[in-house]
Design a protein around this motif. Structure first.
Motif, PDB file in Angstrom:
ATOM      1  N   ARG A 342      -1.807  -3.155   8.784  1.00  4.53           N
ATOM      2  CA  ARG A 342      -0.378  -2.938   9.062  1.00  4.53           C
ATOM      3  C   ARG A 342      -0.190  -2.204  10.386  1.00  4.53           C
ATOM      4  N   ARG A 366       7.730  -7.982   7.638  1.00  5.60           N
ATOM      5  CA  ARG A 366       7.744  -7.362   6.299  1.00  5.60           C
ATOM      6  C   ARG A 366       6.349  -6.831   6.033  1.00  5.60           C
ATOM      7  N   ARG A 367       6.165  -5.528   6.313  1.00  9.28           N
ATOM      8  CA  ARG A 367       4.811  -4.983   6.267  1.00  9.28           C
ATOM      9  C   ARG A 367       4.369  -4.553   4.877  1.00  9.28           C
ATOM     10  N   GLY A 368       5.290  -4.311   3.969  1.00  4.44           N
ATOM     11  CA  GLY A 368       4.908  -3.918   2.611  1.00  4.44           C
ATOM     12  C   GLY A 368       4.489  -2.463   2.530  1.00  4.44           C
ATOM     13  N   ASP A 369       4.341  -1.961   1.311  1.00  3.50           N
ATOM     14  CA  ASP A 369       4.031  -0.544   1.112  1.00  3.50           C
ATOM     15  C   ASP A 369       2.551  -0.305   0.883  1.00  3.50           C
ATOM     16  N   GLU A 370       1.826  -1.403   0.701  1.00  2.39           N
ATOM     17  CA  GLU A 370       0.440  -1.286   0.284  1.00  2.39           C
ATOM     18  C   GLU A 370      -0.469  -1.118   1.501  1.00  2.39           C
ATOM     19  N   LEU A 372      -3.648  -1.648   3.780  1.00  4.18           N
ATOM     20  CA  LEU A 372      -4.521  -2.812   3.933  1.00  4.18           C
ATOM     21  C   LEU A 372      -5.717  -2.439   4.803  1.00  4.18           C
ATOM     22  N   ARG A 409       4.539 -11.515   7.595  1.00  2.31           N
ATOM     23  CA  ARG A 409       4.428 -10.891   6.280  1.00  2.31           C
ATOM     24  C   ARG A 409       3.002 -10.408   6.049  1.00  2.31           C
ATOM     25  N   LEU A 410       2.900  -9.214   5.470  1.00  2.00           N
ATOM     26  CA  LEU A 410       1.592  -8.625   5.182  1.00  2.00           C
ATOM     27  C   LEU A 410       1.467  -8.387   3.690  1.00  2.00           C
ATOM     28  N   ARG A 411       0.292  -8.699   3.143  1.00  2.00           N
ATOM     29  CA  ARG A 411       0.065  -8.399   1.734  1.00  2.00           C
ATOM     30  C   ARG A 411      -1.423  -8.493   1.427  1.00  2.00           C
ATOM     31  N   SER A 412      -1.788  -8.095   0.195  1.00  6.79           N
ATOM     32  CA  SER A 412      -3.189  -8.246  -0.184  1.00  6.79           C
ATOM     33  C   SER A 412      -3.270  -9.265  -1.299  1.00  6.79           C
ATOM     34  N   SER A 413      -4.411  -9.946  -1.351  1.00 13.07           N
ATOM     35  CA  SER A 413      -4.604 -10.932  -2.399  1.00 13.07           C
ATOM     36  C   SER A 413      -6.097 -11.154  -2.589  1.00 13.07           C
TER      37      SER A 413
END
Lengths: 489, 203
Positions: A342, A366-370, A372, A409-413
């Protein structure tokens, strides 16, 4: 002291064949049991025999030759000859026969001692044959063969090997590592380290560098020929220069491209920075020139102060550009470091914004709260991200009217940190990772091919897909690292 | 005195330019983008235009093109924070008078603008005179224009009469009407103005 009768017993027991000839007539006067056994005659049968009865019929064992040999012993004390005897059953026995003159009580005699050298000759022949096999095999199999002593000195090497090592014909070859780099995989070893790997066989590479020619790469195996570590080592290698040079070249090419990636990253940024610095500096210059004019004309002092204040604010604006660049490039640009994906995206967003703004393209992040956390080369991953964004912007720049937006967009998966860049453009028109990439209209991007390489080198993956009803998505994923691992601190 | 139009998407740069020009007694109007200028400016008011190359919407070059289409005579000065030689060559070929790379020496910019203010005065005066001439010629009938075109070509009344299939007297009447309608003392003055401004009278 031995008594004379004991000497007789010794002659009778000896395994060395003995014939005694009368010096004058050359007639046999005695033979010991070993000689009788070998020639398959009894002593009484042997004594009347003439030379042709007991020698090979070949011309070089003619009676006259035999006489001359024995006479030479009579004249000079001793004489050696390679003599082929013939047994009663006709078997030919090659021997090395030594004739020695001896003075008996009443006459002069010649003692001939000989033994069957067939076995030695067979062994020698076998050795020669083996040696020539080795040469032939190494010639035909493109193999290079050498044997080494435990300290790494070359004992034997085929001609090709010596030539490759650059050892002049006839010169002492010396130690292997004086001529070649010993390698295993990508690491370099010395001879003793290689020996530790040999159990009892190890693979090995040799890199031989010589002036004015491409380095030669040999690849193969080394084997210990005895369980005793102080023994011999056999090395059989073949020329793998083409394959290993290509590998070497590929590695160099990759290094070059990473350099280019960095260079282009800097180039892209330098352009953006030049623009971002140019604006406030131009404004500051305007204010200061105005202040000078106002001061010179002795006009309103408050206006002069206002102009200088405004100029200072513009210089502060320029300074903030400089610090955002500094934080992006950072101190550890060439190192793998642990960082939050992020943060990289945040740092780059500034440059995305710089390019998108003049084209009135909306960029939403949309960076998200998590968190990375990933382990990466910051600048390279930043460049890969910028590249995806710049592609999206370039795609939209050619369109008009419709809604033009880029969504990050940023997220984990599944243990991966993922970033996706979506645009509202026409959708993918070609294989985005192909070599025949459509030229970027700006021409300063490093291209998706290189981004792919950067991501792959970080153990991640990169993808592109067409969205419905329009637009495309580009993204990459990097392995998440546990919070307590992989730090550079 | 002519004024200065400033078109730049950077608000700080705009404000600083206005401040700079006011300090040397030049009136400056400013616009955040090219379209605002096109919507708001008075095309007959003598002016110098300072325009940024890269802007949202119409670029500086797009604006230059639009103004050329409108026969707007103002000298155009480009400013850019993107150093690009090709860009400046392209703009100069289309009649830009100067190209400044940010950051620049503000004194150079002032001097460039001051010298262009005089140029602007002359160009707008010429444009005004041309507009006036066109307007006067616009009052002529098509027959009168045919006669005027032949006068400009230097033909005698007799030749004009033969070509148009009318009497010499009729041609003389047309000539008198042309003089009256365009308010010139002699046709010679009108011919000089038409040639000076390169006006096509037959249209």
């Amino acid at each position: 002291m031995l008594r004379s009768s004991e000497f007789e017993r010794m002659w009778l027991a000896s395994e060395v064949c003995v014939l005694v000839h009368e010096a004058e007539s050359k007639a046999i006067i005695w033979a010991n049991p070993a000689a009788c056994r070998m020639l398959e005659f009894t002593l009484s049968e042997l004594i009347p025999l003439k030379a042709p009865d007991m020698t090979s019929p070949a011309a070089q064992y003619d009676r006259a030759v035999g006489h001359a040999w024995l006479q030479s012993a009579v004249d000079h004390g001793s004489s050696v000859i390679e003599w082929h005897y013939r047994t009663r059953s006709g078997r030919i026995i090659p021997t090395e026969a030594v004739a020695t003159r001896v003075e008996l009580e009443d006459r002069r005699a010649v003692i001939v001692q000989f033994r069957d050298i067939q076995r030695e000759r067979d062994m020698q022949r076998q050795l020669m044959r083996t040696n020539s096999y080795v040469r032939a095999i190494s010639r035909h199999a493109d193999a290079y063969v050498l044997t080494l002593r435990s300290e790494g000195e070359i004992e034997y090497a085929t001609d090709r090997m010596l030539e490759s090592l650059g050892v002049a014909p006839g010169a002492a070859p010396g130690r292997l590592q004086d001529h070649a780099q010993i390698r295993l995989g990508s690491s370099r070893l010395d001879w003793s380290e290689l020996c530790e790997q040999v159990d009892p066989v190890a693979s090995v590479q040799l890199r031989i560098e010589r002036e004015d020619v491409e380095p030669v790469w040999l690849e193969g195996a080394v084997e210990r020929l005895s369980d005793d570590p102080g023994e011999m080592y056999l090395m059989v290698v073949h020329d793998a220069s083409d394959r290993l040079l290509a590998l070497d070249r590929r590695e160099r090419e990759q290094r070059r491209q990473h350099y280019l990636a960095r260079y282009h990253a800097m180039g892209d940024m330098a352009m953006a920075i030049a623009h971002e610095l140019g604006q406030p500096l131009a404004a500051a210059e305007n204010y200061l020139r105005a202040a000078e004019v106002l001061e010179r004309d002795g006009r309103d002092a408050d206006r002069v102060v206002a102009a200088v204040d405004a100029a200072r604010r513009q210089i502060e604006r320029a300074a903030s550009v400089v610090s955002s660049v500094r934080s992006f490039v950072g101190q550890h640009e060439r190192d793998l470091e642990r960082c939050d994906l992020r943060d990289i995206v945040d740092e780059c967003s500034y440059f995305v914004e710089v390019r998108a703004r003049p084209l009135t393209i909306a960029v939403e992040v949309r960076r998200g709260d998590e968190a990375l956390p990933v382990l990466c080369e910051r600048v390279l991953i930043g460049q890969a991200f910028l590249n995806l964004c710049f592609n999206a912007i370039d795609e939209l720049a050619g369109m008009s009217g419709e809604e033009r937006r880029v969504e990050v967009r940023l997220r984990s998966s599944a243990g991966m940190a993922m970033v996706t860049v979506r645009d509202s453009g026409r959708g993918i028109q070609f294989d985005p990772f192909g070599i025949e990439e459509a030229p970027s209209p700006r021409g300063s991007g490093i291209g998706l091919v290189l981004s792919e390489r950067i991501i792959a080198r970080h153990g991640g993956s990169i993808w592109a897909k067409r969205l419905s009803p329009r637009g495309s998505e580009f993204g990459f994923a990097l392995p998440l690292v546990p919070a307590d691992l992989g730090g550079m601190e | 005195m002519p004024l200065v139009h400033i078109v730049d998407d950077d608000e700080d740069v705009r404000a600083s330019l206005v401040f700079l020009f006011e300090s040397v007694g030049i009136t400056a109007l400013h616009y955040p983008d090219a379209q605002s200028l096109l919507d708001e400016f008075d095309p007959e008011e003598p002016a110098v235009v300072i325009v940024d190359v890269r802007m949202p919407g119409l670029s500086g070059f797009d604006l230059q093109e639009q103004l050329l289409l409108r026969d707007y005579p103002a000298p155009i000065i480009f400013c850019s924070a993107h150093g690009d030689v090709r860009m400046s060559v392209r703009s100069m070929k289309r009649g830009a008078v100067d190209f400044f790379m940010k950051p620049y020496d503000a004194q150079d910019l002032i001097e460039a603008v001051q010298s262009q203010l005089a140029v602007a005065d002359a160009r707008f005066e010429t444009a005004r005179a041309r507009r006036e001439l066109l307007q006067r010629i616009g009052q002529l009938t098509s027959r009168e224009r045919e006669v005027l075109a032949r006068v400009i070509d230097g033909l005698q009344s007799q030749v004009i009469a033969t070509q148009l299939g009318v009497s010499v007297k009729t041609v003389d009447v047309h000539r008198a009407n042309i003089r009256a309608k365009t308010g010139v003392e002699s046709l010679g003055v009108l011919v000089r103005d038409v040639l000076t401004h390169g006006v096509d009278v037959s249209r």
